[in-house]
Design a protein around this motif. Structure first.
Motif, PDB file in Angstrom:
ATOM      1  N   THR A   1       0.791  -1.360   0.048  1.00 18.66           N
ATOM      2  CA  THR A   1      -0.054   0.048  -0.043  1.00 18.66           C
ATOM      3  C   THR A   1       0.861   1.108   0.095  1.00 18.66           C
ATOM      4  O   THR A   1       0.438   2.541  -0.360  1.00 18.66           O
ATOM      5  CB  THR A   1      -1.054  -0.032   1.244  1.00 18.66           C
ATOM      6  OG1 THR A   1      -0.125   0.016   2.563  1.00 18.66           O
ATOM      7  CG2 THR A   1      -1.836  -1.183   1.250  1.00 18.66           C
ATOM      8  N   SER A   2       2.320   1.154   0.474  1.00 18.34           N
ATOM      9  CA  SER A   2       3.042   2.297   0.449  1.00 18.34           C
ATOM     10  C   SER A   2       4.030   2.463  -0.566  1.00 18.34           C
ATOM     11  O   SER A   2       4.986   3.359  -0.545  1.00 18.34           O
ATOM     12  CB  SER A   2       3.767   2.343   1.954  1.00 18.34           C
ATOM     13  OG  SER A   2       4.429   1.313   2.027  1.00 18.34           O
ATOM     14  N   LEU A   3       3.718   1.634  -1.573  1.00 19.88           N
ATOM     15  CA  LEU A   3       4.725   1.598  -2.718  1.00 19.88           C
ATOM     16  C   LEU A   3       4.491   3.064  -3.408  1.00 19.88           C
ATOM     17  O   LEU A   3       3.277   3.500  -3.403  1.00 19.88           O
ATOM     18  CB  LEU A   3       4.718   0.361  -3.620  1.00 19.88           C
ATOM     19  CG  LEU A   3       4.890  -0.858  -3.106  1.00 19.88           C
ATOM     20  CD1 LEU A   3       4.692  -1.969  -3.842  1.00 19.88           C
ATOM     21  CD2 LEU A   3       6.253  -0.902  -3.073  1.00 19.88           C
ATOM     22  N   PRO A   4       5.340   3.560  -4.249  1.00 16.14           N
ATOM     23  CA  PRO A   4       5.131   4.696  -5.173  1.00 16.14           C
ATOM     24  C   PRO A   4       4.153   4.488  -5.986  1.00 16.14           C
ATOM     25  O   PRO A   4       3.301   5.528  -6.161  1.00 16.14           O
ATOM     26  CB  PRO A   4       6.540   4.783  -5.851  1.00 16.14           C
ATOM     27  CG  PRO A   4       7.553   4.340  -5.050  1.00 16.14           C
ATOM     28  CD  PRO A   4       6.912   3.037  -4.307  1.00 16.14           C
ATOM     29  N   GLU A   5       3.987   3.373  -6.433  1.00 12.79           N
ATOM     30  CA  GLU A   5       2.761   2.820  -7.142  1.00 12.79           C
ATOM     31  C   GLU A   5       1.975   1.707  -6.441  1.00 12.79           C
ATOM     32  O   GLU A   5       2.760   0.450  -6.832  1.00 12.79           O
ATOM     33  CB  GLU A   5       3.185   2.592  -8.625  1.00 12.79           C
ATOM     34  CG  GLU A   5       1.870   2.414  -9.584  1.00 12.79           C
ATOM     35  CD  GLU A   5       2.295   2.225 -11.038  1.00 12.79           C
ATOM     36  OE1 GLU A   5       1.436   1.627 -11.853  1.00 12.79           O
ATOM     37  OE2 GLU A   5       3.339   2.600 -11.486  1.00 12.79           O
ATOM     38  N   ARG A   6       0.938   1.777  -5.837  1.00 12.73           N
ATOM     39  CA  ARG A   6       0.372   0.920  -5.277  1.00 12.73           C
ATOM     40  C   ARG A   6       0.163  -0.505  -5.872  1.00 12.73           C
ATOM     41  O   ARG A   6      -0.422  -0.206  -7.134  1.00 12.73           O
ATOM     42  CB  ARG A   6      -0.750   1.678  -4.434  1.00 12.73           C
ATOM     43  CG  ARG A   6      -1.743   0.227  -3.727  1.00 12.73           C
ATOM     44  CD  ARG A   6      -2.737   0.859  -2.833  1.00 12.73           C
ATOM     45  NE  ARG A   6      -3.671  -0.139  -2.284  1.00 12.73           N
ATOM     46  CZ  ARG A   6      -4.438   0.070  -1.261  1.00 12.73           C
ATOM     47  NH1 ARG A   6      -4.574   1.425  -0.708  1.00 12.73           N
ATOM     48  NH2 ARG A   6      -5.152  -0.713  -0.730  1.00 12.73           N
TER      49      ARG A   6
END
Length: 308
Positions: A131-136
């Motif tokens: 959920t916290s990736l640059p692109e979820r």
């Protein structure tokens, strides 16, 4: 009463070499590790070389009377697929092993196909990091759903940890609806004591979904043993979905920085808040049925030197 005890959430690694949030996780010796920019005691200090070996786990299992364990994985630790497969072969019948899928990058379905062919019992997705990736990355994207279909068709269990609260619950509901025969084990007891944690527990209203308690002593670490808040959470989960949907897990060896392996289930054994049946199902019988363990028996108690 003799209890069959099965750990539904334990870890192994040959070398700590993980990466989360763009930062490396690296052993510093003596059980310490560099984690998220800090030095953390990530494993017991007797793991002096940073290796969390299967021999040490089995020794701890024998001492704590744990008959079998489910080996799950985490991005924190790095990919340990080869080591956990070798460990399963070394201690046949006592380990159910999950392969780690690198779903943070596209193209992982090929990796999952290979793990199924290699004979992994389950596939682990540490979904809390998605959920916290640059692109979820959503659990419902096309590649994910195709992967779940493969697992469903090959009777491979999905072991998954979710972000605290209900953020990923709608995605999981869609996964369960689309793949009703996929067996799913949700970790960390739904992140009990975090807001909206019961919405994760209620996913186990579905026939093939189970909840395991790996890390529950960490969640309630401020209380320390005998963890009355954790017992309360277990009772609340029983009221929601029934005890037959719940399984004990330790989160070995991370939780062993604060307590012993025995203590991680002893607080359940000794509580007066649960019935004998509830203890029996929670500590082992549910996991035996769900993961398909056979020919297991309660382990014999060996007295300590300090005992009469």
């Amino acid at each position: 009463m003799e209890y069959l005890i099965i750990d539904a959430h334990a870890h192994l690694w040959e070398e700590l070499k993980g990466s989360v949030a763009g930062k490396k996780v690296q052993s510093l010796g003596g059980g310490k590790a560099h984690f998220m920019g800090e030095t953390k005691q990530m494993m017991p200090p007797y793991m002096v070389d940073g290796k969390n070996s299967v021999e040490t786990l089995i020794s701890n299992m024998d001492y704590a009377r744990v008959a079998a364990a489910v080996i799950t994985q985490e991005y924190i630790d790095g990919n340990q697929n080869q080591y956990v497969l070798e460990s399963k072969q070394k201690f046949l019948g006592r380990l159910f092993v999950c392969g780690l899928a690198e779903v943070r990058k596209e193209g992982f379905i090929t990796e999952i196909e290979n793990m199924i062919e290699q004979g992994f019992d389950g596939i682990k997705i540490p979904a809390q990091w998605l959920t916290s990736l640059p692109e979820r990355v959503f659990l419902t994207n096309k590649e994910m759903m195709s992967s779940f279909k493969l697992m469903e068709e090959n009777n491979v269990i999905l072991s998954i940890d979710l972000a605290p609260g209900d953020e990923q619950v709608p995605e999981m509901k869609e996964v369960i609806q689309e793949h009703p025969n996929l067996k799913i084990a949700i970790g960390h007891f739904g992140m009990a004591n975090r807001p909206h944690w019961k919405k994760q527990i209620k996913l186990a209203e579905n026939k093939n979904v189970r909840i395991e308690s790996g890390g529950i002593t960490w969640l309630f670490h401020n209380e320390f043993y005998p963890y009355p808040g954790a017992i309360k959470a277990i009772k609340e989960a029983i009221d929601l979905v029934g005890v037959d949907k719940l399984m004990w897990g330790s989160d070995y060896p991370r939780t062993m920085t604060a307590i012993t392996y025995t203590m991680s289930h002893d607080f359940v054994l000794k509580t007066k808040e649960l019935t004998l049946y509830e203890k029996k199902q929670f500590l082992g019988e549910n996991a035996r049925e769900f993961y398909g363990f056979t020919n297991l028996r309660p382990l014999e108690y060996v007295k300590n030197m300090v005992e009469d």
